[in-house]
Design an enzyme around this catalytic site. Structure first.
Site, PDB file in Angstrom:
ATOM      1  N   LYS A 160     -15.812  -7.495   5.485  1.00  0.00           N
ATOM      2  CA  LYS A 160     -14.718  -8.381   6.050  1.00  0.00           C
ATOM      3  C   LYS A 160     -14.873  -8.362   7.597  1.00  0.00           C
ATOM      4  O   LYS A 160     -15.497  -6.903   8.222  1.00  0.00           O
ATOM      5  CB  LYS A 160     -13.422  -7.873   5.608  1.00  0.00           C
ATOM      6  CG  LYS A 160     -13.308  -8.003   4.224  1.00  0.00           C
ATOM      7  CD  LYS A 160     -12.033  -7.340   3.690  1.00  0.00           C
ATOM      8  CE  LYS A 160     -11.588  -7.803   2.267  1.00  0.00           C
ATOM      9  NZ  LYS A 160     -10.411  -7.269   1.641  1.00  0.00           N
ATOM     10  N   ARG A 183      -1.967  -6.093  -8.281  1.00  0.00           N
ATOM     11  CA  ARG A 183      -0.794  -7.130  -7.970  1.00  0.00           C
ATOM     12  C   ARG A 183      -0.552  -8.202  -9.051  1.00  0.00           C
ATOM     13  O   ARG A 183       0.597  -8.641  -9.111  1.00  0.00           O
ATOM     14  CB  ARG A 183      -0.982  -7.622  -6.723  1.00  0.00           C
ATOM     15  CG  ARG A 183      -1.001  -6.722  -5.672  1.00  0.00           C
ATOM     16  CD  ARG A 183      -1.480  -7.260  -4.269  1.00  0.00           C
ATOM     17  NE  ARG A 183      -3.015  -7.597  -4.221  1.00  0.00           N
ATOM     18  CZ  ARG A 183      -3.478  -8.226  -3.578  1.00  0.00           C
ATOM     19  NH1 ARG A 183      -2.897  -8.802  -2.459  1.00  0.00           N
ATOM     20  NH2 ARG A 183      -4.921  -8.598  -3.470  1.00  0.00           N
ATOM     21  N   SER A 194      -2.894  -8.243   3.109  1.00  0.00           N
ATOM     22  CA  SER A 194      -3.089  -7.946   4.521  1.00  0.00           C
ATOM     23  C   SER A 194      -3.726  -8.976   5.404  1.00  0.00           C
ATOM     24  O   SER A 194      -3.255  -9.500   6.256  1.00  0.00           O
ATOM     25  CB  SER A 194      -4.179  -6.848   4.600  1.00  0.00           C
ATOM     26  OG  SER A 194      -3.832  -5.544   4.019  1.00  0.00           O
ATOM     27  N   HIS A 213       0.678  -1.329  -0.099  1.00  0.00           N
ATOM     28  CA  HIS A 213       0.040  -0.111  -0.040  1.00  0.00           C
ATOM     29  C   HIS A 213       0.823   1.298  -0.167  1.00  0.00           C
ATOM     30  O   HIS A 213       0.609   2.132  -0.746  1.00  0.00           O
ATOM     31  CB  HIS A 213      -0.910   0.007   1.072  1.00  0.00           C
ATOM     32  CG  HIS A 213      -1.968  -0.808   1.261  1.00  0.00           C
ATOM     33  ND1 HIS A 213      -1.951  -1.991   2.538  1.00  0.00           N
ATOM     34  CD2 HIS A 213      -2.670  -1.668   0.277  1.00  0.00           C
ATOM     35  CE1 HIS A 213      -3.213  -2.720   2.449  1.00  0.00           C
ATOM     36  NE2 HIS A 213      -3.599  -2.513   1.097  1.00  0.00           N
TER      37      HIS A 213
HETATM   38  N1  COA Z   1      -0.235  -3.916  -1.791  1.00  0.00           N
HETATM   39  C1  COA Z   1      -0.756  -4.899  -0.773  1.00  0.00           C
HETATM   40  N2  COA Z   1      -1.925  -5.413  -0.855  1.00  0.00           N
HETATM   41  C2  COA Z   1      -2.439  -4.901  -1.648  1.00  0.00           C
HETATM   42  C3  COA Z   1      -2.522  -4.047  -2.745  1.00  0.00           C
HETATM   43  C4  COA Z   1      -1.098  -3.457  -2.630  1.00  0.00           C
HETATM   44  N3  COA Z   1      -0.690  -2.701  -3.743  1.00  0.00           N
HETATM   45  N4  COA Z   1      -3.536  -3.905  -3.345  1.00  0.00           N
HETATM   46  C5  COA Z   1      -4.438  -4.864  -2.758  1.00  0.00           C
HETATM   47  N5  COA Z   1      -4.021  -5.110  -1.833  1.00  0.00           N
HETATM   48  C6  COA Z   1      -5.014  -6.267  -0.994  1.00  0.00           C
HETATM   49  C7  COA Z   1      -5.087  -5.932   0.614  1.00  0.00           C
HETATM   50  O1  COA Z   1      -4.219  -6.067   1.432  1.00  0.00           O
HETATM   51  C8  COA Z   1      -6.395  -6.737   0.531  1.00  0.00           C
HETATM   52  O2  COA Z   1      -5.938  -8.062   0.915  1.00  0.00           O
HETATM   53  P1  COA Z   1      -6.705  -9.009   1.831  1.00  0.00           P
HETATM   54  O3  COA Z   1      -8.062  -9.265   1.200  1.00  0.00           O
HETATM   55  O4  COA Z   1      -5.928  -9.805   1.932  1.00  0.00           O
HETATM   56  O5  COA Z   1      -7.099  -8.458   3.064  1.00  0.00           O
HETATM   57  C9  COA Z   1      -6.953  -6.986  -0.787  1.00  0.00           C
HETATM   58  O6  COA Z   1      -5.960  -6.740  -1.853  1.00  0.00           O
HETATM   59  C10 COA Z   1      -8.139  -6.109  -1.318  1.00  0.00           C
HETATM   60  O7  COA Z   1      -8.407  -5.098  -0.570  1.00  0.00           O
HETATM   61  P2  COA Z   1      -8.738  -3.696  -0.920  1.00  0.00           P
HETATM   62  O8  COA Z   1      -7.893  -3.042  -1.596  1.00  0.00           O
HETATM   63  O9  COA Z   1      -8.589  -3.217   0.815  1.00  0.00           O
HETATM   64  O10 COA Z   1      -9.963  -3.752  -1.233  1.00  0.00           O
HETATM   65  P3  COA Z   1     -11.352  -4.252  -0.485  1.00  0.00           P
HETATM   66  O11 COA Z   1     -11.867  -5.394  -1.584  1.00  0.00           O
HETATM   67  O12 COA Z   1     -11.182  -4.387   0.760  1.00  0.00           O
HETATM   68  O13 COA Z   1     -12.148  -3.020  -0.844  1.00  0.00           O
HETATM   69  C11 COA Z   1     -13.039  -1.003  -1.951  1.00  0.00           C
HETATM   70  C12 COA Z   1     -12.241  -2.333  -1.942  1.00  0.00           C
HETATM   71  C13 COA Z   1     -12.885  -0.365  -0.407  1.00  0.00           C
HETATM   72  C14 COA Z   1     -12.443  -0.089  -2.728  1.00  0.00           C
HETATM   73  C15 COA Z   1     -14.645  -1.136  -2.267  1.00  0.00           C
HETATM   74  O14 COA Z   1     -15.213  -2.391  -1.452  1.00  0.00           O
HETATM   75  C16 COA Z   1     -15.275   0.080  -2.274  1.00  0.00           C
HETATM   76  O15 COA Z   1     -15.555   1.016  -2.853  1.00  0.00           O
HETATM   77  N6  COA Z   1     -16.476   0.004  -1.107  1.00  0.00           N
HETATM   78  C17 COA Z   1     -17.378   0.946  -0.969  1.00  0.00           C
HETATM   79  C18 COA Z   1     -18.725   0.662  -1.733  1.00  0.00           C
HETATM   80  C19 COA Z   1     -18.761   0.764  -3.014  1.00  0.00           C
HETATM   81  O16 COA Z   1     -18.613   1.842  -3.590  1.00  0.00           O
HETATM   82  N7  COA Z   1     -18.713  -0.403  -3.854  1.00  0.00           N
HETATM   83  C20 COA Z   1     -18.424  -0.334  -5.083  1.00  0.00           C
HETATM   84  C21 COA Z   1     -19.396  -0.148  -6.101  1.00  0.00           C
HETATM   85  S1  COA Z   1     -21.080  -0.873  -5.912  1.00  0.00           S
END
Ligand code: COA
Length: 162
Positions: free
Chosen positions: A41, A90, A128, A17
């Site tokens: 989550k 990734r 994560s 991140h």
């Molecule tokens: N380096 C390390 N880890 C990374 C990464 C990077 N560059 N890019 C992604 N990840 C990992 C995260 O650590 C996480 O790992 P985990 O699942 O093992 O815990 C995973 O990728 C995905 O996590 P994250 O990027 O936090 O995405 P998410 O799926 O939890 O959330 C949102 C994505 C917040 C953008 C999305 O849910 C959102 O916009 N929510 C609001 C409601 C909404 O508008 N939804 C979309 C339209 S309906």
């Protein structure tokens, strides 16, 4: 004035991140690192704990803000005049999910562009949830998260193991 947002769960913030945040901050005026509160989550860290982690990592950079939001990312972007959504990719496994997310956000807020940054090779397997799992068994995660977060992770697991 380019305002960008990097949304996610950041549970916890990782070196992957940090890399995306630093690179995104180099081409926008303000970067909002935004914790989505409505994640399905079960988080290890509270939203407030995660906000402090992000703020502590970027205290010296006044162009990087940390915030939390509820509801749709697209609505948050409209309310804050955000023009770019930053997402890290990734590898192949991230692509399908990220393209669907970008499609929906484009549908809901056509004026906001999604920009994908490819994770550096060394970070392409950092996640994560794997960090949480390794830490729960006392595995060495010291090169995978910012140094100031390590005591917080250790504390979580020492409390939950009592
Ligand atoms: N380096 C390390 N880890 C990374 C990464 C990077 N560059 N890019 C992604 N990840 C990992 C995260 O650590 C996480 O790992 P985990 O699942 O093992 O815990 C995973 O990728 C995905 O996590 P994250 O990027 O936090 O995405 P998410 O799926 O939890 O959330 C949102 C994505 C917040 C953008 C999305 O849910 C959102 O916009 N929510 C609001 C409601 C909404 O508008 N939804 C979309 C339209 S309906």
């Amino acid at each position: 004035m380019i305002v960008a947002i990097y949304p996610g769960s950041f549970d916890p913030l990782t070196v992957g991140h940090l890399d995306i945040i630093n690179r995104a901050a180099s081409f926008c005026d303000t970067l909002i690192v935004a914790i989505a509160k409505n994640s399905s989550k079960m988080p290890l860290f509270t939203v407030d704990e995660r906000l402090v982690m992000i703020k502590d990592s970027f205290r010296d950079n006044g162009r990087i803000e940390a915030l939390a939001f509820d509801g749709l990312l697209a609505d948050f972007c409209k309310g804050r005049s955000v023009s770019l959504i930053i997402r890290g990719i990734r590898g192949h496994s991230d692509f399908d999910y990220e393209s669907s997310l970008a499609f929906m956000n484009e549908h809901l807020a056509p004026e906001v562009q999604t920009v994908f940054l490819l994770a550096k090779p060394g970070y392409s397997n950092v996640s994560s949830s794997l960090i949480r799992e390794a830490a729960s068994y006392n595995g060495d995660i010291s090169s995978l998260v910012p140094a100031h977060i390590i005591p917080q992770i250790k504390k979580k697991f020492s409390v939950s193991n009592r």
